[in-house]
Design a protein around this motif. Structure first.
Motif, PDB file in Angstrom:
ATOM      1  N   LEU A 121       0.861  -1.191   0.000  1.00 50.87           N
ATOM      2  CA  LEU A 121       0.000   0.000   0.000  1.00 50.87           C
ATOM      3  C   LEU A 121       0.888   1.229   0.000  1.00 50.87           C
ATOM      4  O   LEU A 121       1.592   1.490   0.978  1.00 50.87           O
ATOM      5  N   CYS A 122       0.846   1.964  -1.086  1.00 47.80           N
ATOM      6  CA  CYS A 122       1.740   3.107  -1.241  1.00 47.80           C
ATOM      7  C   CYS A 122       0.963   4.419  -1.282  1.00 47.80           C
ATOM      8  O   CYS A 122       1.418   5.444  -0.805  1.00 47.80           O
ATOM      9  N   GLY A 123      -0.217   4.392  -1.885  1.00 47.61           N
ATOM     10  CA  GLY A 123      -1.028   5.593  -1.970  1.00 47.61           C
ATOM     11  C   GLY A 123      -2.479   5.220  -2.170  1.00 47.61           C
ATOM     12  O   GLY A 123      -2.791   4.095  -2.558  1.00 47.61           O
ATOM     13  N   MET A 124      -3.365   6.136  -1.860  1.00 45.09           N
ATOM     14  CA  MET A 124      -4.800   5.896  -2.060  1.00 45.09           C
ATOM     15  C   MET A 124      -5.408   7.136  -2.684  1.00 45.09           C
ATOM     16  O   MET A 124      -6.293   7.782  -2.119  1.00 45.09           O
TER      17      MET A 124
ATOM     18  N   MET B 251      -0.818  -7.622   3.377  1.00 46.71           N
ATOM     19  CA  MET B 251      -1.048  -6.259   2.896  1.00 46.71           C
ATOM     20  C   MET B 251      -0.249  -5.343   3.818  1.00 46.71           C
ATOM     21  O   MET B 251      -0.404  -5.416   5.040  1.00 46.71           O
ATOM     22  N   ARG B 252       0.598  -4.496   3.227  1.00 46.82           N
ATOM     23  CA  ARG B 252       1.524  -3.746   4.072  1.00 46.82           C
ATOM     24  C   ARG B 252       1.652  -2.304   3.587  1.00 46.82           C
ATOM     25  O   ARG B 252       1.942  -2.059   2.425  1.00 46.82           O
ATOM     26  N   GLY B 253       1.414  -1.379   4.494  1.00 46.28           N
ATOM     27  CA  GLY B 253       1.596   0.020   4.173  1.00 46.28           C
ATOM     28  C   GLY B 253       3.067   0.399   4.182  1.00 46.28           C
ATOM     29  O   GLY B 253       3.861  -0.200   4.907  1.00 46.28           O
ATOM     30  N   MET B 254       3.440   1.395   3.368  1.00 42.34           N
ATOM     31  CA  MET B 254       4.858   1.749   3.274  1.00 42.34           C
ATOM     32  C   MET B 254       5.065   3.249   3.075  1.00 42.34           C
ATOM     33  O   MET B 254       4.232   3.948   2.512  1.00 42.34           O
ATOM     34  N   LEU B 255       6.213   3.720   3.549  1.00 40.01           N
ATOM     35  CA  LEU B 255       6.718   5.055   3.227  1.00 40.01           C
ATOM     36  C   LEU B 255       8.193   4.882   2.868  1.00 40.01           C
ATOM     37  O   LEU B 255       8.912   4.105   3.509  1.00 40.01           O
TER      38      LEU B 255
ATOM     39  N   VAL C 166      10.665   6.588   3.459  1.00 39.99           N
ATOM     40  CA  VAL C 166      11.593   6.993   4.513  1.00 39.99           C
ATOM     41  C   VAL C 166      12.160   5.799   5.293  1.00 39.99           C
ATOM     42  O   VAL C 166      13.268   5.856   5.825  1.00 39.99           O
ATOM     43  N   ASP C 167      11.397   4.699   5.340  1.00 43.91           N
ATOM     44  CA  ASP C 167      11.871   3.509   6.049  1.00 43.91           C
ATOM     45  C   ASP C 167      12.917   2.728   5.257  1.00 43.91           C
ATOM     46  O   ASP C 167      13.467   1.747   5.766  1.00 43.91           O
TER      47      ASP C 167
ATOM     48  N   HIS D   3       4.443   0.770  12.547  1.00 49.15           N
ATOM     49  CA  HIS D   3       4.978  -0.567  12.327  1.00 49.15           C
ATOM     50  C   HIS D   3       4.201  -1.659  13.074  1.00 49.15           C
ATOM     51  O   HIS D   3       4.749  -2.735  13.345  1.00 49.15           O
TER      52      HIS D   3
ATOM     53  N   MET E 241      -6.307   3.763   4.965  1.00 47.91           N
ATOM     54  CA  MET E 241      -5.225   4.692   4.621  1.00 47.91           C
ATOM     55  C   MET E 241      -4.223   4.822   5.771  1.00 47.91           C
ATOM     56  O   MET E 241      -3.051   5.116   5.548  1.00 47.91           O
TER      57      MET E 241
ATOM     58  N   LEU F 291      -2.929   2.504   7.292  1.00 49.71           N
ATOM     59  CA  LEU F 291      -1.897   1.476   7.125  1.00 49.71           C
ATOM     60  C   LEU F 291      -0.645   2.041   6.455  1.00 49.71           C
ATOM     61  O   LEU F 291       0.462   1.567   6.704  1.00 49.71           O
ATOM     62  N   ILE F 292      -0.828   3.038   5.591  1.00 47.50           N
ATOM     63  CA  ILE F 292       0.314   3.609   4.872  1.00 47.50           C
ATOM     64  C   ILE F 292       1.155   4.477   5.802  1.00 47.50           C
ATOM     65  O   ILE F 292       2.340   4.218   6.002  1.00 47.50           O
ATOM     66  N   GLY F 293       0.529   5.488   6.376  1.00 41.65           N
ATOM     67  CA  GLY F 293       1.270   6.433   7.207  1.00 41.65           C
ATOM     68  C   GLY F 293       1.974   5.756   8.368  1.00 41.65           C
ATOM     69  O   GLY F 293       3.086   6.145   8.741  1.00 41.65           O
TER      70      GLY F 293
ATOM     71  N   ARG G  13       2.724   2.489   8.401  1.00 39.27           N
ATOM     72  CA  ARG G  13       3.448   1.300   7.886  1.00 39.27           C
ATOM     73  C   ARG G  13       3.034   0.024   8.636  1.00 39.27           C
ATOM     74  O   ARG G  13       3.865  -0.662   9.246  1.00 39.27           O
ATOM     75  N   ILE G  14       1.755  -0.250   8.564  1.00 36.39           N
ATOM     76  CA  ILE G  14       1.195  -1.395   9.277  1.00 36.39           C
ATOM     77  C   ILE G  14       1.094  -2.593   8.334  1.00 36.39           C
ATOM     78  O   ILE G  14       0.789  -2.442   7.155  1.00 36.39           O
ATOM     79  N   THR G  15       1.378  -3.765   8.865  1.00 34.07           N
ATOM     80  CA  THR G  15       1.244  -5.002   8.103  1.00 34.07           C
ATOM     81  C   THR G  15       0.007  -5.754   8.564  1.00 34.07           C
ATOM     82  O   THR G  15      -0.216  -5.917   9.760  1.00 34.07           O
ATOM     83  N   MET G  16      -0.797  -6.215   7.593  1.00 37.59           N
ATOM     84  CA  MET G  16      -2.015  -6.978   7.884  1.00 37.59           C
ATOM     85  C   MET G  16      -1.898  -8.266   7.080  1.00 37.59           C
ATOM     86  O   MET G  16      -1.678  -8.213   5.867  1.00 37.59           O
ATOM     87  N   ARG G  17      -2.025  -9.404   7.746  1.00 31.72           N
ATOM     88  CA  ARG G  17      -1.739 -10.660   7.067  1.00 31.72           C
ATOM     89  C   ARG G  17      -2.767 -11.734   7.435  1.00 31.72           C
ATOM     90  O   ARG G  17      -3.006 -11.987   8.607  1.00 31.72           O
TER      91      ARG G  17
END
Lengths: 265, 265
Positions: free
Chosen positions: A175-178, A204-208, A210-211, B170, B195, B197-199, B201-205
């Protein structure tokens, strides 16, 4: 909002930098800036490419695409990859990196027939569709009848639900943007099929970006090589001058550009 | 539906098993079954515990809880953990394993004040709430004002949205069940805050125990030790006879039991 910036050193009081050097910094949109040594990252010009490549393919969008695909979505060769917002700064790199790293199939969605043409005929995507021309789930099923292993999400909402529905067992979503939701005043339409994540054991994993600074050297090496030998296409939309920037930013959010948007001062 | 079964060998033609041995198998609810050697797993009775522990804490629910918490949610000591359906077969183990592995805080939700009392006073949860007594997000915020690192989801829907809202950067979510949606004819109300989840950086599995058989020896060792020394409580609801099973199954889905539901033949 401050964008990243690339510029030339005109005067230096530090030993690592001298006039004429090219540096990237985060001091934003301005003609001159006083930056400290640790805030400026020296980069090497690449013959035939504009310096702005360090704001795109070799900058934050590149890092987002590279780390998002390889680390967050844990891409492995043979994966079928779907990316939304595929003609954008990040999406266009995700698709090309996937192709160059050995994806079995690269699929993109974008918001016009011109962009779809660009994805297939310029960037080498295996398939692409215009999400405005019909339900995403139906169009995705047509071009990915055997499903997908990786989805790189720049859009959210209907795209995310369609991608979850098309996912194979042990699939992975970055997940990079919405962007579908940024202008909404109501909470976004969320995917209604999250239960699928359980049966198919999907991550499913959100990302930025910066990490993922640790990946910058790998990005510069891999994508730098591909840019030099022409196997990866770097596209940008250039705006002249700050006064044109606000409208250009709105146009970008509305889908008016291809690749990275650059403001030239 | 076939449940797992535990029984005693009455006759054997294979070298590994002899009459009197206790085995677990997947041939379901029946008094006698002919099982092949590879379908029967021999287990050791534990003094003071019913054999049915191998259908609960040392069986599939145990494996789900153990691997779900430690591998899928990548629990590390110091994490604040929230589990829904916390008085159930899996949830009651998740909370206790988290406590015994060094969680900073263990929080559970359940569907009655009796269960909430059980979680806090019998299982040693730090906090628990009855989700029927108010919005989950509000109740969770009260007992986890500093947020959570791990959410183990047995429920989905409103619980999932509340947990995402309470997640720290995280954070990790293991999706194990979505009981809130099983009886719905409409698509479930999905979390509207993906949304986040992005900011953060959360993982859902999503997970199924079948992927985690390699953890069975670790489960037997860790949870077996905790059962023997009394630091982990094993709870079950026993139904007598197959004729009572269908109603008991419905009661289970409606929240009528604590711990693992067992049918005794």
């Amino acid at each position: 909002m401050d964008g990243g910036a690339v510029g030339q050193v005109v005067e230096s009081r530090c030993s690592e930098l001298e006039p004429g050097d090219i540096v990237v910094h985060g001091h934003g949109w301005r003609e001159y800036s006083v930056v400290t040594e640790k805030d400026a990252r020296k980069v090497q010009p690449i013959a035939g490419l504009p310096l702005s490549v360090y704001l795109g393919a070799l900058g934050m969008p590149g890092l987002t695409a590279y780390a998002g695909l390889l680390d967050v979505a844990e891409f492995v060769p043979g994966d079928a990859v779907f990316v939304s917002g595929a003609a954008g700064a990040v999406g266009s790199l995700v698709g090309q990196i996937a192709r160059l790293k050995g994806a079995s199939r690269v699929i993109g969605s974008a918001g016009s027939s011109r962009k779809v043409d660009f994805l297939i005929n310029t960037l080498g995507f295996d398939a692409a569709f215009d999400y405005k021309q019909g339900p995403v789930a139906e169009q995705l099923a047509e071009v990915a009848p055997e499903g997908i292993d990786v989805y790189f999400d720049n859009v959210g909402a209907e795209h995310l639900e369609a991608a979850i529905g098309a996912m194979r067992t042990h699939g992975r979503i970055a997940l990079c943007g919405m962007i579908a939701s940024y202008n909404e005043t109501e909470p976004p339409a969320a995917p209604r099929n999250l239960m699928v994540l359980i049966g198919r054991r999907i991550t499913m994993r959100g990302m930025l970006a910066v990490d993922h600074q640790n990946r910058m050297p790998d990005l510069i090496r891999d994508v730098g090589d591909w840019l030099r030998d022409g196997s990866l296409i770097f596209q940008e939309t250039v705006i002249e001058g700050l006064p044109n920037m606000p409208q250009a930013f709105l146009d970008m959010l509305a889908g008016g550009n291809v690749g990275k948007m650059i403001v030239r001062l």
